[in-house]
Design a protein around this motif. Structure first.
Motif, mmCIF file in Angstrom:
data_model
loop_
_atom_site.group_PDB
_atom_site.id
_atom_site.type_symbol
_atom_site.label_atom_id
_atom_site.label_comp_id
_atom_site.label_asym_id
_atom_site.label_seq_id
_atom_site.Cartn_x
_atom_site.Cartn_y
_atom_site.Cartn_z
ATOM 1 N N LEU A 146 -15.240 -0.826 -36.150
ATOM 2 C CA LEU A 146 -15.137 -2.332 -36.644
ATOM 3 C C LEU A 146 -15.544 -2.772 -35.614
ATOM 4 O O LEU A 146 -15.221 -2.410 -34.322
ATOM 5 N N GLN A 147 -14.977 -4.408 -35.669
ATOM 6 C CA GLN A 147 -15.257 -4.831 -34.400
ATOM 7 C C GLN A 147 -14.985 -6.133 -34.380
ATOM 8 O O GLN A 147 -13.329 -6.408 -34.601
ATOM 9 N N CYS A 148 -15.082 -6.943 -35.460
ATOM 10 C CA CYS A 148 -14.371 -8.192 -35.336
ATOM 11 C C CYS A 148 -13.637 -8.182 -36.553
ATOM 12 O O CYS A 148 -12.614 -9.860 -36.802
ATOM 13 N N GLY A 149 -13.748 -7.393 -37.473
ATOM 14 C CA GLY A 149 -12.584 -6.805 -38.327
ATOM 15 C C GLY A 149 -12.208 -7.892 -40.080
ATOM 16 O O GLY A 149 -12.084 -7.328 -40.472
ATOM 17 N N THR A 176 -13.706 -5.629 -42.541
ATOM 18 C CA THR A 176 -12.889 -4.100 -42.405
ATOM 19 C C THR A 176 -12.126 -4.000 -43.819
ATOM 20 O O THR A 176 -11.912 -2.329 -43.737
ATOM 21 N N ILE A 225 -9.546 3.116 -36.548
ATOM 22 C CA ILE A 225 -9.434 2.676 -35.075
ATOM 23 C C ILE A 225 -10.152 4.034 -34.438
ATOM 24 O O ILE A 225 -10.708 3.596 -32.926
ATOM 25 N N CYS A 276 -21.420 -6.268 -38.181
ATOM 26 C CA CYS A 276 -21.059 -6.175 -36.520
ATOM 27 C C CYS A 276 -21.734 -5.009 -35.944
ATOM 28 O O CYS A 276 -22.094 -4.186 -35.408
ATOM 29 N N THR A 277 -20.816 -3.918 -37.314
ATOM 30 C CA THR A 277 -21.144 -2.229 -35.917
ATOM 31 C C THR A 277 -21.873 -1.089 -36.844
ATOM 32 O O THR A 277 -22.335 -0.736 -36.478
ATOM 33 N N ALA A 284 -13.628 3.574 -33.956
ATOM 34 C CA ALA A 284 -14.463 2.041 -33.705
ATOM 35 C C ALA A 284 -14.959 1.426 -34.888
ATOM 36 O O ALA A 284 -16.059 1.002 -34.405
#
Ligand SMILES: Cc1cc2nc3c(=O)[nH]c(=O)nc-3n(C[C@H](O)[C@H](O)[C@H](O)COP(=O)(O)OP(=O)(O)OC[C@H]3O[C@@H](n4cnc5c(N)ncnc54)[C@H](O)[C@@H]3O)c2cc1C
Ligand code: FES
Ligand code: FES
Lengths: 812, 154, 303
Positions: free
Chosen positions: B96-99, B102, B91, B134-135, B94
């Motif tokens: 993660l983006q779309c998750g 994750t 957290i 994403c990340t 950050a």
């Protein structure tokens, strides 16, 4: 800062973790992939085995007899076509199959297992037709036609298909006189470039659940970027009232443009009806995703650039042929955008850019993060370095001379660039500064590995119709907390977090008092055209600020009566409404936002709701002949620098250092902006170095999996990062901000290409820069380098041997 | 066939067909929906679980093979709805983006961060069986390394 | 290849606890049975409907097949169902064994990824029979003996005799690969493994090499094995022989590698992921770099 007043913010500009991170790390975040409805059925699509064939008959009687199968549908059930710009797409193949993978039938069953069993029992009788796979062949007269009825399809105003051919769209940008321009050039460089088809590889594959209800209402849950435009197009194509369709979007597992516009919702809706009004779910495996859902178009391009002896660009000419596959979808607009923005970050008076989207018997294509800009930058940013070398000038200098000047220059489409559009010169300086451009790259301990540096600039704005609009609604709760209703999608770009920060900032309330619901629905979220083109924060943020203003004025109206001062003398902050200059004279927001209660029991006001909207006010259509006009609401300037390590003997490239610089006006949340810069770089690197859909002789995707279609992994990321944010505020952006979501990947490929060009003197114009391609280029264009590297290995073997022998002698 | 195993600390016994995949059984029969599939064939790592303490990809394991094993999914790492130190670190960083990826990264991340010693280079390689689109991975790698420091203190 | 399926075809499942039981099941079902070790390959093949066995025989619970043992003088014995990660972990805790079989260690520790190595077995890797299996070149390098059993008895073979080509093994439907035995390598030898994975998960050219006593012309030995570039693994004896000629090892290297190229040239694979020309050249380039690395590793130990 020249005396400018710098406001201290409580949230804006702070590194705040994404609001939804908790849901995601604990795994409770719901995606359509996870959702189930009572009585839900599962859909499985039968893919064509032929690239181009008339469907003479489909026998699915055996499939229907499989236990658990509810219905089978074919193209005959849905004899109409849909599409966002060109209405060329069928739900299931109508009469003809257009690529290997084209869905020709759908099985609806009680379980995925039953559906898959039934799939194997369907027999299709094909009459093969001549296919065409190469877009250049497909453009020639007499080529087999995919869409003989192209002239009868519904077409959006900005597009020009050529009926009777395979050309789905043709675009021309023309400005000045290129022939005259080239006649003044000291150096002219030209070349052919290519980019392969690629897959978005968003990690959540396409997923949609639809429930067509007997009362005529339709509920859809979709992993989508554009629920509102999907709803509108769906209503139009199915002849339904818009208001009867509700599209719900929970968390979305990535989109990158591939989930924009109209997806698989229409098919799911019709299958729900066919299945007797039961909910149905369509979920693709990765292999289905890569063989039948739209991917990203391959491009064949050509460009020609002329510089005068001072390094000024005197003319630019380019041609882009986008291989659209079987349907035009967004690719018609991607190709148009590549054309109208072909001159990148530079001011060029004489331009001619042609761009085509062409049908072939391959998988259909759609938008990808960058939307035509990675394509046109791959040509222009490489040509600039080639021309600079030929002229004997530093490519940074050439860029500096030609960069667009905010407030002065006109862009490719002839629109004057606004004064506060950003600071491209500073972007350039920061890129070359951080990269150490001009200083030799460090050497390696292996003589066959060479380090090289390269960079490229980029610019992009959203490619949206002039009337694209957004809105926002906020409403207060009893505890003074705020519900924010926006349409912008949440696939991790961080927009939602930034919007929540804006609300918290404006009312001075704690961030956890701002609620943005994870589920967006067309019926209870505010409208936004689409979440694409890096527009979300700019447009929805602007609408939100207006909604906040609206709510504030409503609050002040009530407070003015209570506090007995005029509204002009009231201020809102720190969770209070108070008298300017006398902050001790206040009412806490929670006491006023649901209505103010006097001590005697009288009450005034009522629940506060704020509404706001945004529309791009001065945008225009582009002139159909010359492509001139105002197509966008902002341009974000940026640049990318790389240092790569190339194994001369194998052609393998490792990116050791990445530099990303963007002028985004204002970083509402730098932590999340950096996340975009890093993520976009690696996606750009992946596209530049690895990704390519491979087609076999049937035009069928030969690598529809993640073993043979490789995307970057953690081990591939650069070792060193330099991330720089420049903040030249744009007056009409929220807090001065511009978009960034797509810009971050545009310049990566040309930066790497330029590094090879400078550091190894090899010029590779086709992506991806796979090891063998680079190896071949080195052997053909710089054989000496290869030979020397091999000699160096041999020499070092002899040295090691000598040392070893000496060591042995000593030991004895 | 009967399968008996311990999932997130709880003994379970269920009846499965031999051809059911472990990922499907965990998701659909035991409701552990954090587990995702991104490739259906062992390539993306989103379906990663800990099986007898080691990360494996549950989309290419039969449910019957899990008989007698001890399994952890993302759901097993947070206590009373409180995120674990590694989850906190994701957290903060950050990571993660779309998750969607994750849960897969959290599972491998917990395994790595709890090792007695691990270098940045090892983390990068060990995370390379899982795909995040994403990340760009940097913030994920940082999150794992930071959590590793914390677990070491414990 | 790939397929749209998300579910497996239906089959029965057996989990024998002894080798004998497993062999009986294989004898009974023959072609209709498929052995399941780690399942990494078999389950994906079944998802793609490349195979649809009537019965799947899980051999993981047979203790004999999980063996990992090193005996001085006899060598390393690996049960067919020993997991890749178990083998590398064993080697990590026995560094002497690791250094003896360094090429195998390097190959195994770079197979796929962490999660897959925790499932995949050495026997499964061998029996998957695709050209790019990473165990092949090192097993050829170390003269590994494969023990194959059936109800009729046992036999022994080598990796190059066993693996015939893509999807093609010298293995009858009732037979099982039981173990792999790697004799002790020459004393004072160093070995290593190198592969090229150009934007795919799998190698397009792999080389394993072993060098012993490099400075002594009489006792020196060089071994070279290749895989991934060719349909089946090859021990390139033609190239090895060159080092038996007179002269310093470094003076013979070019000739040996040229000999390697000419010996396997006709066999090299060409496909969309790598041309035959590239694969062939990559074998050579890697062989040079590997040779240098091995010489240096002799030095390091002395230094
Ligand atoms: C994403 C991914 C990446 C990969 N990357 C690599 C890589 O980099 N390098 C590499 O080498 N491999 C790689 N592989 C392949 C993987 O290593 C093999 O699939 C694995 O080693 C097979 O072992 P297993 O124990 O899982 O075999 P299983 O799947 O159980 O069996 C494979 C085949 O062998 C047969 N079999 C198994 N054991 C025996 C036995 N004892 N006797 C007779 N037949 C038997 C089975 O019936 C089946 O046909 C990759 C696979 C995936 C999914
Ligand atoms: S779904 Fe299991 S690894 Fe991708
Ligand atoms: S956060 Fe989207 S795939 Fe990783």
């Amino acid at each position: 800062m020249g005396g400018a007043v710098v406001r201290e913010y409580r949230y804006i500009g702070k590194r705040i973790p994404p609001r939804d991170a908790f849901d995601k790390v604990t795994g409770i975040a719901p995606y359509v992939y996870d959702m189930e409805l009572p009585g839900m059925l599962y859909v499985k699509l039968l893919q064509s085995t032929q690239p181009h064939a008339r469907i003479k008959g489909i026998d699915y009687s055996k499939a229907l007899s499989v236990s658990g199968v509810v219905a089978v549908a074919t193209g005959r059930d849905f004899p109409f076509r849909i599409g966002i710009y060109v209405g060329d797409r069928d739900l299931l193949a109508i009469e003809k199959a257009l690529w290997v993978g084209h869905p020709v039938a759908a099985v609806i069953a009680e379980s995925p297992r039953a559906a898959e069993k039934a799939l194997d029992l369907i027999e299709v009788d094909y009459e093969p037709l001549q296919p065409v796979f190469d877009p250049i062949e497909a453009m020639k007269p007499g080529a087999p036609l995919l869409h003989p009825d192209l002239g009868k399809y519904r077409i959006s105003p900005a597009f020009k298909p050529r009926p009777g051919t395979n050309i789905a769209n043709e675009f021309r940008l023309s400005k000045g006189d290129v022939d005259k321009g080239f006649s003044k050039a000291s150096v002219v460089v030209e070349g052919e470039f290519s980019i392969p088809f690629m897959s978005h590889v968003y990690m959540e594959t396409q997923a949609v659940i639809a429930h067509y209800k007997p009362n005529g209402y339709v509920d859809i849950w979709s992993s989508a970027q554009s629920p509102f435009s999907a709803r509108y197009l769906l209503a139009m194509s199915l002849g339904m009232p818009v208001g009867r369709i509700r599209i719900h979007v929970p968390y979305v597992g990535g989109g990158f443009g591939g989930k924009a516009g109209l997806g698989w919702e229409p098919l799911a809706v019709m299958l729900s009806k066919k299945a007797g009004y039961r909910p149905v779910k369509l979920l693709f495996t990765r292999s289905e995703q890569m063989r039948l859902a739209p991917v990203v178009a391959g491009v064949k391009a050509w460009g020609k650039l002329g510089l005068d002896k001072e390094g000024r660009i005197v003319a630019y000419q380019a041609r882009f042929i986008f291989d659209s596959g079987a349907f035009g979808d967004y690719t018609v607009n991607v190709s148009r955008t590549a054309g109208y923005a072909c001159t990148g970050s530079y001011e060029v008076d004489n331009v001619e850019c042609l761009s085509y989207a062409v049908y072939t018997n391959k998988i259909p294509t759609t938008a990808l993060r960058g939307f035509g800009y990675p394509e046109n930058h791959w040509v222009l940013e490489r040509l600039i370095d080639m021309a600079a070398k030929k002229l004997g000038m530093d490519p940074a200098k050439v860029r500096s001379i030609n960069l667009l000047k905010p407030g002065k220059s006109k862009t490719s489409t002839g629109a004057r660039l606004r004064e506060d559009a950003g600071d491209p010169q500073r972007v350039l300086e920061e890129v070359i500064g951080s990269l150490g451009w001009g200083r030799e790259p460090s050497s390696t301990d292996k003589p066959w590995k060479i380090r090289a540096k390269g960079f490229a600039l980029s610019v992009k704005g959203p490619s949206q119709p002039p009337d694209a609009s957004s809105s926002a609604i906020i409403k207060f709760n009893e505890d003074g907390s705020v519900d924010v209703m926006v349409g912008t999608g949440n696939f991790g770009q961080g927009t939602v977090t930034s919007l929540a920060m804006i609300v918290a900032e404006e009312f001075g309330i704690p961030l956890d008092k701002v609620h943005v619901h994870e589920m967006r629905s067309t019926n209870d979220s505010a409208y936004t055209w689409q979440t694409v083109g890096s527009r979300g924060l700019f447009t929805d943020g602007s609408a939100l600020l207006e909604a906040i203003k609206d709510a504030k004025s409503k609050i002040k109206r009530v407070a003015s009566a209570v506090l007995r001062v005029s509204e002009d003398h009231l201020e809102i902050g720190d969770g209070k409404v108070y008298v300017k200059g006398k902050p001790w004279h206040y009412i806490p927001l929670e006491r006023i936002v649901m209505g103010y209660l006097y001590e005697n029991g009288n009450a005034i006001g009522g629940p506060i709701i704020g509404a706001g909207r945004h529309i791009a006010e001065l945008n225009t259509f582009l002139d159909p002949e010359t492509g001139q006009g105002t197509p966008t609401i902002f341009y974000t300037f940026g640049g990318t620098g790389v240092e790569v390590e190339v194994n001369v003997l194998t052609g393998e490239i490792k990116v050791v250092k990445a530099v990303q610089v963007f002028d985004i006006g204002k970083a509402i949340n730098p932590l999340l902006v950096e996340g975009q810069m890093i993520g976009g770089f690696v996606m750009g690197q992946s596209r530049a170095l690895y990704e390519e859909l491979i087609f076999d002789e049937m035009g069928s995707v030969a690598n529809p999996n993640l073993s043979f279609y490789y995307v970057a992994r953690a081990k591939d990321m650069p070792d060193e990062w330099v991330l720089k944010i420049i903040e030249t505020p744009q007056s009409d952006g929220p807090y001065g901000a511009r978009g960034i979501g797509e810009n971050v990947m545009i310049a990566v490929a040309p930066a790497i290409g330029n590094a090879l060009y400078h550091g190894l003197s090899v010029d590779v114009r086709s992506l991806p820069l796979k090891a063998e391609r680079v190896w071949r280029a080195i052997r053909e264009q710089n054989p000496k380098l290869y030979k020397e590297a091999l000699e160096a290995v041999k020499r070092s073997i002899r040295e090691s041997y000598k040392k070893l022998r000496e060591a042995l002698v000593v030991a004895r | 066939m009967k399968v008996r195993f311990k999932v997130n600390g709880v003994e379970r016994e269920i009846e499965v067909e031999p051809y059911e995949l472990l990922a499907d059984v965990l998701r659909e029969r035991l409701g552990l929906k954090a587990l995702k599939k991104g490739c259906w064939r062992g390539e993306c790592g989103l379906c990663t679980i800990l099986m007898d303490g080691e990360p494996v990809k549950s989309c290419i394991i039969l449910a019957v093979e899990a008989d007698g094993s001890e399994i952890y999914t993302v759901e097993g790492f947070s206590e009373d709805g409180r995120p674990s130190p590694l989850q906190e670190s994701f957290i903060r960083n950050a990571g993660l983006q779309c998750g969607f990826c994750t849960p897969g990264f959290i599972v491998v991340g917990e395994y790595l961060a709890r090792k007695p010693r691990i270098s940045k280079e090892e983390v990068k390689y060990a995370l390379s069986g899982t795909i995040c689109r994403c990340t760009g991975y940097k913030q994920i790698v940082d999150a794992v390394l930071e959590a590793h420091q914390e677990y070491r203190k414990e | 290849m790939s397929s749209p399926y998300a579910t497996l075809p239906e089959f029965e499942y057996a989990r024998p606890s002894t080798l004998e039981e497993a062999l009986k099941l294989l004898a009974k079902y023959g072609e209709e049975a498929k052995v399941l070790a780690g399942g990494v390959g078999l389950i994906t093949f079944m998802l793609e409907r490349l195979v649809s066995p009537r019965i799947v025989i899980d051999i993981k619970k047979i203790p004999e097949l999980r063996r990992i043992e090193y005996t001085e003088g006899k060598g390393l014995v690996l049960g067919a169902a020993a997991r890749i990660s178990e083998i590398t972990r064993y080697m990590d805790s026995n560094p002497r064994v690791r250094e003896k079989y360094r090429a195998l260690y390097e190959a195994l520790s770079r197979i796929a990824d962490l999660q897959i190595r925790n499932r995949a077995t050495i026997g499964g890797n061998i029996c998957e029979a695709l050209p790019f299996m990473d165990s092949y070149a090192p097993l050829a390098l170390f003269d590994a003996k494969l023990r194959i059993a059936s109800v009729e008895g046992e036999r022994e073979t080598t990796i190059t005799d066993f693996v015939k080509g893509p999807g093609f093994l010298d293995l009858a439907p009732n037979e099982l690969l039981v173990s792999i035995e790697l004799p002790d390598p020459p004393r004072e030898s160093r070995s290593g493994f190198s592969k090229i994975v150009p934007a795919i998960e799998y190698s397009v050219a792999s080389v394993a090499m072993l060098v012993a006593n490099p400075v002594d012309p009489r006792s020196r030995e060089v071994r070279i094995a290749v895989s991934a570039a060719t349909p089946a693994p090859i021990r390139v004896r033609e190239a090895e022989e060159v080092f038996r000629r007179e002269g310093d090892i470094v003076d013979l290297l070019d000739a040996a590698l040229d000999r390697m190229t000419s010996a396997i040239k006709e066999l090299v694979i060409e496909d969309p992921y790598a041309s035959a020309e590239y694969r062939l050249e990559m074998l050579k380039v890697q062989a040079y770099i590997l040779f240098k690395r091995l010489l240096d590793s002799f030095l390091q130990e002395r230094g």
